[in-house]
Each structure stands twice: as C-alpha cells, then as structure tokens.
Design a protein around this motif. Sequence first.
Motif, PDB file in Angstrom:
ATOM      1  N   GLN A 281       0.832  -1.153   0.048  1.00 39.08           N
ATOM      2  CA  GLN A 281       0.122   0.255  -0.170  1.00 39.08           C
ATOM      3  C   GLN A 281       0.936   1.193   0.014  1.00 39.08           C
ATOM      4  O   GLN A 281       1.716   1.231   0.718  1.00 39.08           O
ATOM      5  CB  GLN A 281      -0.958   0.076   1.049  1.00 39.08           C
ATOM      6  N   ILE A 282       0.262   2.342  -0.655  1.00 40.85           N
ATOM      7  CA  ILE A 282       1.120   3.668  -0.761  1.00 40.85           C
ATOM      8  C   ILE A 282       0.122   4.532  -0.119  1.00 40.85           C
ATOM      9  O   ILE A 282      -1.278   4.591  -0.558  1.00 40.85           O
ATOM     10  CB  ILE A 282       1.481   3.873  -2.205  1.00 40.85           C
ATOM     11  N   PHE A 283       0.384   5.439   0.991  1.00 47.38           N
ATOM     12  CA  PHE A 283      -0.381   6.212   1.467  1.00 47.38           C
ATOM     13  C   PHE A 283       0.068   7.866   1.115  1.00 47.38           C
ATOM     14  O   PHE A 283       1.521   7.857   1.111  1.00 47.38           O
ATOM     15  CB  PHE A 283      -0.223   6.392   2.859  1.00 47.38           C
ATOM     16  N   PRO A 284      -0.537   8.699   0.682  1.00 46.71           N
ATOM     17  CA  PRO A 284      -0.224  10.003   0.275  1.00 46.71           C
ATOM     18  C   PRO A 284      -0.253  11.050   1.504  1.00 46.71           C
ATOM     19  O   PRO A 284      -1.186  10.618   2.375  1.00 46.71           O
ATOM     20  CB  PRO A 284      -1.310  10.403  -0.785  1.00 46.71           C
ATOM     21  N   CYS A 285       0.546  11.892   1.479  1.00 45.62           N
ATOM     22  CA  CYS A 285       0.194  12.889   2.505  1.00 45.62           C
ATOM     23  C   CYS A 285      -0.653  13.960   2.025  1.00 45.62           C
ATOM     24  O   CYS A 285      -0.824  14.208   0.866  1.00 45.62           O
ATOM     25  CB  CYS A 285       1.716  13.562   2.899  1.00 45.62           C
ATOM     26  N   PRO A 286      -1.654  14.536   2.957  1.00 43.69           N
ATOM     27  CA  PRO A 286      -2.713  15.571   2.359  1.00 43.69           C
ATOM     28  C   PRO A 286      -1.606  16.508   1.846  1.00 43.69           C
ATOM     29  O   PRO A 286      -0.397  16.689   2.107  1.00 43.69           O
ATOM     30  CB  PRO A 286      -3.161  16.207   3.810  1.00 43.69           C
ATOM     31  N   ASP A 287      -2.540  17.536   0.832  1.00 44.81           N
ATOM     32  CA  ASP A 287      -1.884  18.615   0.280  1.00 44.81           C
ATOM     33  C   ASP A 287      -0.992  19.521   1.177  1.00 44.81           C
ATOM     34  O   ASP A 287      -1.671  19.780   2.209  1.00 44.81           O
ATOM     35  CB  ASP A 287      -2.909  19.461  -0.287  1.00 44.81           C
ATOM     36  N   GLY A 288       0.176  19.899   0.759  1.00 45.81           N
ATOM     37  CA  GLY A 288       1.190  20.900   1.409  1.00 45.81           C
ATOM     38  C   GLY A 288       1.757  20.359   2.673  1.00 45.81           C
ATOM     39  O   GLY A 288       2.801  21.125   3.129  1.00 45.81           O
ATOM     40  N   LEU A 289       1.536  19.031   2.707  1.00 36.26           N
ATOM     41  CA  LEU A 289       2.602  18.181   4.052  1.00 36.26           C
ATOM     42  C   LEU A 289       3.206  17.363   3.415  1.00 36.26           C
ATOM     43  O   LEU A 289       3.280  16.748   2.177  1.00 36.26           O
ATOM     44  CB  LEU A 289       1.340  17.514   5.063  1.00 36.26           C
TER      45      LEU A 289
END
Length: 149
Positions: free
Chosen positions: A55-63
């Motif tokens: 699984q790949i998790f993204p950071c929220p925008d700007g983080l």
Amino acid sequence: MKSVLFALTVLTVFGWRLQLASGSCGLCQSSNDVACINQTAYHMCFGKETPDQSQIFPCPDGLVCTDKPQVCFQRSETPASCGDTDSCGRCNANNVFACTSRTTFAFCFGATTPTTVNGTCPAGRFCDASSANFCVAKATEDSIICHLD
Ligand SMILES: *[C@@H]1O[C@H](CO)[C@@H](O)[C@H](O)[C@H]1NC(C)=O
Ligand SMILES: *[C@@H]1O[C@H](CO)[C@@H](O)[C@H](O)[C@H]1NC(C)=O
C-alpha cells in the motif's frame, strides 16, 4: 526540555544512520513506523524493518513525509525524510557554500563548484542552502535541503 527532546529525537533518528551511506528513502523510521518513499508518500512498516510495499499512502496537500510521530507534517517546520537531491553539492545563490548531505556542507569561496573544505552541522541542525546560517533547526518555505544521509 522541549529542545533537549528535539535534539535527542534528531540524534536518534539521523545520528546513527549518518554512518550508513544510504538515503533515508524507503527506510522504516522508528519514530513513526512508516517509510517515506518520496517527499509526499509513504509505506507502512507495521513494526518491521522493511516496509510493506502493498500500500502507498499519500500525505495531504501541503504536507511532507517526515520522521515526526504525525508522519505528514508542514514542510515549513520539518524537512521531508526523503525527497530532492537536486540541490546536493550545488553552490548556493551567492556561491558561499553547498549542502552535501542533510547535515554536511562544503565551502564554495565564490566559485560555482564546492571545494573540499567541508563541515558538519551541530546536533539538531540541518544544512539549508537558502540560509546565511548554513545550518538551521527549522525549515522555512524557501529551504533548500539536500536529502542525503
Ligand atoms: C510520490 O510517490 C507516489 C506514489 O508512487 C506518486 O503518486 C507521487 O506523485 C510521488 N510524489 C512525488 C512528489 O514524487
Ligand atoms: C572533507 O574534508 C576532509 C578533510 O578535512 C577531506 O578529506 C574530504 O575529502 C572532504 N570531503 C569532501 C566531500 O570534499
């Protein structure tokens, strides 16, 4: 106390890994149990040494992905654990110095390529090619950081 804790954290997370000649991309971080794979994405580690790549998790925008317990954090506060190496070894805007890793720098003495005269940031600080202070404790929006260990 807070700064002591911060210094200890930085030392624990980066200090020992500095000895290893590898980047901190894809490395499980004991501080938050994730492995950052680029500036804004990460894998879980589930207490293991190697990341779970399913699984790949993204950071929220700007983080950005950091070694903070919160995982994704404001870039203006903390440099990403993994990311750009473009600025590594490049003399800064006024050709004073270049960051050669997260915590080392080399002097440029007015030339566009760094010399072999180099130094290491004090504990708890990292090299920022945008700063006249060479090594800083906090990143800014303009920070130019060399993401190499
Ligand atoms: C980070 O990796 C993810 C997953 O591979 C990708 O979707 C994303 O665009 C990458 N971000 C950057 C800044 O490279
Ligand atoms: C850093 O300086 C030492 C001597 O102080 C030298 O041996 C080494 O090659 C230098 N490293 C770089 C990357 O220039």
